[in-house]
Design an enzyme around this catalytic site. Sequence first.
Site, PDB file in Angstrom:
ATOM      1  CB  THR A  12      -0.913  -0.004   1.253  1.00 49.33           C
ATOM      2  OG1 THR A  12      -1.833  -1.075   1.115  1.00 49.33           O
ATOM      3  CG2 THR A  12      -1.657   1.300   1.411  1.00 49.33           C
ATOM      4  CB  SER A  54       2.548  -8.137   0.849  1.00 51.29           C
ATOM      5  OG  SER A  54       1.443  -8.055   1.702  1.00 51.29           O
ATOM      6  CB  THR A  85       0.276  -4.200   6.171  1.00 48.51           C
ATOM      7  OG1 THR A  85      -0.974  -4.146   5.482  1.00 48.51           O
ATOM      8  CG2 THR A  85       0.872  -2.808   6.269  1.00 48.51           C
ATOM      9  CG  ASP A  86      -2.710  -7.520   3.034  1.00 49.07           C
ATOM     10  OD1 ASP A  86      -3.041  -6.790   3.980  1.00 49.07           O
ATOM     11  OD2 ASP A  86      -3.239  -7.466   1.916  1.00 49.07           O
TER      12      ASP A  86
HETATM   13  N1  ASP Z   1      -2.780  -5.400   0.149  1.00 50.52           N
HETATM   14  C1  ASP Z   1      -1.699  -4.572   0.625  1.00 50.52           C
HETATM   15  C2  ASP Z   1      -0.422  -5.386   0.655  1.00 50.52           C
HETATM   16  O1  ASP Z   1      -0.245  -6.189   1.525  1.00 50.52           O
HETATM   17  C3  ASP Z   1      -2.012  -4.046   1.974  1.00 50.52           C
HETATM   18  C4  ASP Z   1      -0.975  -3.153   2.592  1.00 50.52           C
HETATM   19  O2  ASP Z   1       0.122  -2.986   2.124  1.00 50.52           O
HETATM   20  O3  ASP Z   1      -1.298  -2.570   3.633  1.00 50.52           O
HETATM   21  O4  ASP Z   1       0.392  -5.243  -0.212  1.00 50.52           O
END
Ligand code: ASP
Length: 363
Positions: A12, A54, A85-86
Site C-alpha cells: 500500500t 504482498s 502489510t498483509d
Molecule cells: N494489500 C496490501 C499489501 O499487503 C495491503 C498493505 O500494504 O497494507 O500489499
Amino acid sequence: MKKILLIGTGGTIASDVTEDGLAPELTTEQLLSHLPAISGICDVDCVQLLNLDSTNMRPEHWLKMVRCIRENYGRYDGFVITHGTDTMAYTAAALSYLIQGSPKPVVLTGAQKPIGFDSTDSKINLTDAFRCAASDLPGVSIVFNSHVILGTRARKTRTKSFQAFSSINYPDLGVLRDGVLLRYIRQDCAAAPFFCDALDTKVALLKLTPGQDRSAADFLLERNDALIIESFGVGGLPEQGGFYDCLRDWMAQGKFIVLTTQVPSEGSDVGVYHVGHSLKANLRVLEAYDMTTEAVVAKLMWILGQTHDRAEAERLFYATDTGALDGVEAKGYDLYMVEANHTRADLEARMEAKRAAGEFSYE
Ligand code: ASP
C-alpha cells in the site's frame, strides 16, 4: 552519516489508485521524494527489488530479499524494506531465520494508506524505519505506527487502522517518541550475520473447525512435508474423526506435525487436557507454545530446508525458544540468536552441502 539501503517490494505504501483498485506503482525513488528531510537522518540508496501487493509475496521473494541484503551487507549500515502489510509478518519471520545474528538493522515497514494520500501513515512509518535502520538496533524488526516489533513476534491484527501490527507473547522492542527510539529490549547479535538460502516450502496450515474429520489433514499431508494444525484453546484434537491415527500414520512416513492454537495470545500447552495429552505423550507431535503461526510456518520452512532428520528438526524447532520449552515464560527469540551462534558452523557446513548438491534452491 549512516548509509542505508532502501529496498522496495511494493505494498500500500507504494500504491496508487487504478481503475481496478489500489496497486503498487511507485518506485523507491518516488517514495523517497516524499521525505525531503531524510537527508538529515541518513544517506539513502534505493533498490527496486519487487513491486507487489504482498498477497502475491512468495518464499522465493524472501530469498530474493536475503540475497539483496547479503550482496550489499558490507556497503551499508542498515536496511529498510518497504512491504505490504498483509504478509509482512511472514516475511519478517522468514528473514529472521534466513539472516541470523545480524549486527546491522533490517527494518520492515509499510502503511495502511498510500504515501500520496492526504491522510497517510506512510511518511511517519518510513521516517521511523530510517531512524531505526540508522541506529544500533540489531536483527530483523517491523517498525510500524511508532512501535518496534521483533521479526518473529509480529502479527497483523488490524486490517484498517494505523495500529496494524501487534507483538504476540513478547513485548515491543521499543517505541519511537518524537523521532527518538526508546528501546525496551536489547537483542543479542553476532559479530557478523549468518545467511541461509534454503527453504522447504512444503509446509501447510489447517485451521480446525468443530466437527471436522481427518480428510483435510490427509489431503494436505499427502502433498506437503509438514502440517501445522491450528486447534482450539491450549491445544488438542477431536477424539472423533480419526485424527490420532491420521497423525500417527503420516508421522511414520516422515511428515512433521505441529499443533498450535487459534487463540491470539498466550500460546499452546497441548499436554494439559485429555484431548491433547496422548498426542504429545505418545505421538510426540511438536507444538508451537508461544510462537506465532507466522513464525512457525517460516521456522519449519527454514528447518526442513536443512534437514528432515526428526531428532535434529525437533532440536532446531525448540532449541531457540526456551520460553516455548517450558511453556511458562516467553523468553523469546533474543535467546534464539544466541542459540543460532552455537550452531553456526554446523549450519553453515550443511548449507554448503545443500547448495553444492543444488537442493532446495530457487536459483
Ligand atoms: N494489500 C496490501 C499489501 O499487503 C495491503 C498493505 O500494504 O497494507 O500489499
